[in-house]
Design a protein around this motif. Structure first.
Motif, mmCIF file in Angstrom:
data_model
loop_
_atom_site.group_PDB
_atom_site.id
_atom_site.type_symbol
_atom_site.label_atom_id
_atom_site.label_comp_id
_atom_site.label_asym_id
_atom_site.label_seq_id
_atom_site.Cartn_x
_atom_site.Cartn_y
_atom_site.Cartn_z
ATOM 1 N N ASP A 328 40.351 30.827 43.279
ATOM 2 C CA ASP A 328 39.805 30.862 44.648
ATOM 3 C C ASP A 328 39.807 32.246 45.287
ATOM 4 N N THR A 329 40.922 32.978 45.147
ATOM 5 C CA THR A 329 41.018 34.280 45.805
ATOM 6 C C THR A 329 39.924 35.221 45.334
ATOM 7 N N ARG A 330 39.667 35.238 44.021
ATOM 8 C CA ARG A 330 38.631 36.103 43.480
ATOM 9 C C ARG A 330 37.241 35.564 43.798
ATOM 10 N N ALA A 332 36.234 34.069 46.304
ATOM 11 C CA ALA A 332 35.856 34.289 47.706
ATOM 12 C C ALA A 332 35.024 35.560 47.852
#
Length: 363
Positions: A328-330, A332
């Motif tokens: 998820d973090t990447r 985004a």
């Protein structure tokens, strides 16, 4: 107008020079060997290349290496009474007679070596690049009942699609590129008519609307859009590696164990890089946990984690695919993700070249 490849120009120039040298040598060679027809003499050399060199599998980087392999194969064939690396065997008597002819004089030896050098130059693009093994020469993608095959030299035989192995080395395009699929098309199980694409845009539309859309992944569609824009912006879009969606673990088997979101195969090195888009919502989120103990929840989470790790490990063990995993973090920052993918799209734009132009300039 596309820029000329200086290496190819230099190879062509050297080809012309060698042809001139062969022409000048021929009267002496003809007198020394007693052979009147130059084409027959050339066939005596060139016609044995597939016998002395395993041309279907060997990757040959220089004229010296080509000559060395030819001479080594020639020697083995004479020692082993007709040994063959890749063609029909010849009798020891024939080989001994040919050897005596090709070593008759200094002029004949010079002609012989120059002819081998020219042969290498004329088949350079076929000889210098890595060629996939039989197992790696086809890729199957898509979900059950919506699967397609990407082969190199597809032919329909006995109700099945297969590669014509004898023609793989002659394939005119870089393997696993846009140009590859424009040349070979896509195939469907039990359907003798391949899907063909007339232009780059035709394939990219099919890629977006048919290959990517069924996955249902917003992230995959966003990356696919950026890929299409990237391809269209290139000077040689046909040389861009394919962004292969939904790569099936078990190939053309009707039921598949896994699918890899995306994959890129370098056209030159054949190195495979997988891209797995793993947002928590689809790869980690646990539902219905209200009536479960913490231990049960942890066990389910562990099982999900083990499943994902096993999938990546098995893709590496079976297909030698190293996989980049984006969570998820990447995801985004999808533009940043695509910039990382671009690194692998730029690796196959040119076949590794010997610097013939520099060699010519030096000499």
């Amino acid at each position: 107008m596309a820029k000329r490849d200086p290496n190819k120009t230099a190879r062509n120039k050297r080809d012309v020079e060698i042809t001139g040298e062969l022409k000048a040598l021929w009267p002496t060679v003809s007198a020394d060997t007693g052979i009147a027809d130059q084409q027959s003499f050339n066939a005596l050399i060139g016609g044995k290349a597939a016998t002395f060199i395993d041309l279907k599998n060997a990757v040959i980087k220089s004229a010296d290496e080509y000559t060395s392999l030819y001479l080594s194969g020639f020697k083995k064939a004479r020692e082993k009474d007709g040994w063959s690396a890749g063609g029909s065997p010849f009798s020891a008597d024939t080989l001994d007679k040919n050897f005596a002819t090709l070593t008759k004089s200094k002029a004949v030896k010079r002609y012989f070596l120059l002819f081998l050098q020219r042969s290498f130059l004329r088949h350079y693009d076929e000889l210098v690049r890595e060629r996939p093994s039989t197992a790696d020469a086809e890729v199957w993608i898509g979900q059950n009942n919506n699967d397609y095959g990407i082969l190199i030299t597809p032919r329909y035989k006995n109700g099945e699609w297969e590669n014509d192995q004898s023609e793989i080395r002659h394939f005119p395009k870089l393997y696993w590129t846009i140009g590859h699929v424009l040349s070979s098309g896509l195939v469907v199980q039990k359907d003798p008519k391949p899907l063909t694409f007339a232009t780059v845009d035709d394939y990219l539309q099919f890629f977006m609307k048919v290959l990517v859309r069924p996955s249902g992944s917003t992230y995959e569609r966003e990356i696919a859009k950026r890929y299409c824009d990237y391809v269209k912006a290139q000077e040689k879009p046909e040389d861009v590696p394919l962004l292969i969606p939904e790569l099936r673990y078990n190939g053309k088997d009707k039921k598949h164990k896994y699918r890899l979101d995306l994959c890129i195969i370098d056209p030159v090195t054949l190195r495979k890089v997988g891209i797995e888009l793993s947002p928590w919502s689809t790869h980690g989120l646990l539902k219905g946990t209200a009536g479960k103990t913490q231990k049960q929840i942890n066990e389910e989470a562990l099982a999900n984690f083990e499943k994902e790790a096993t999938k990546m490990r098995e893709y590496f063990q079976k297909h030698r695919i190293t996989t980049l995993i984006y969570t998820d973090t990447r995801l985004a920052a999808i533009d940043a993700v695509f910039e990382e993918i671009v690194v692998y799209l730029g690796g196959g734009n040119q076949v590794s070249q010997l610097e013939f132009d520099l060699i010519s300039e030096f000499l």
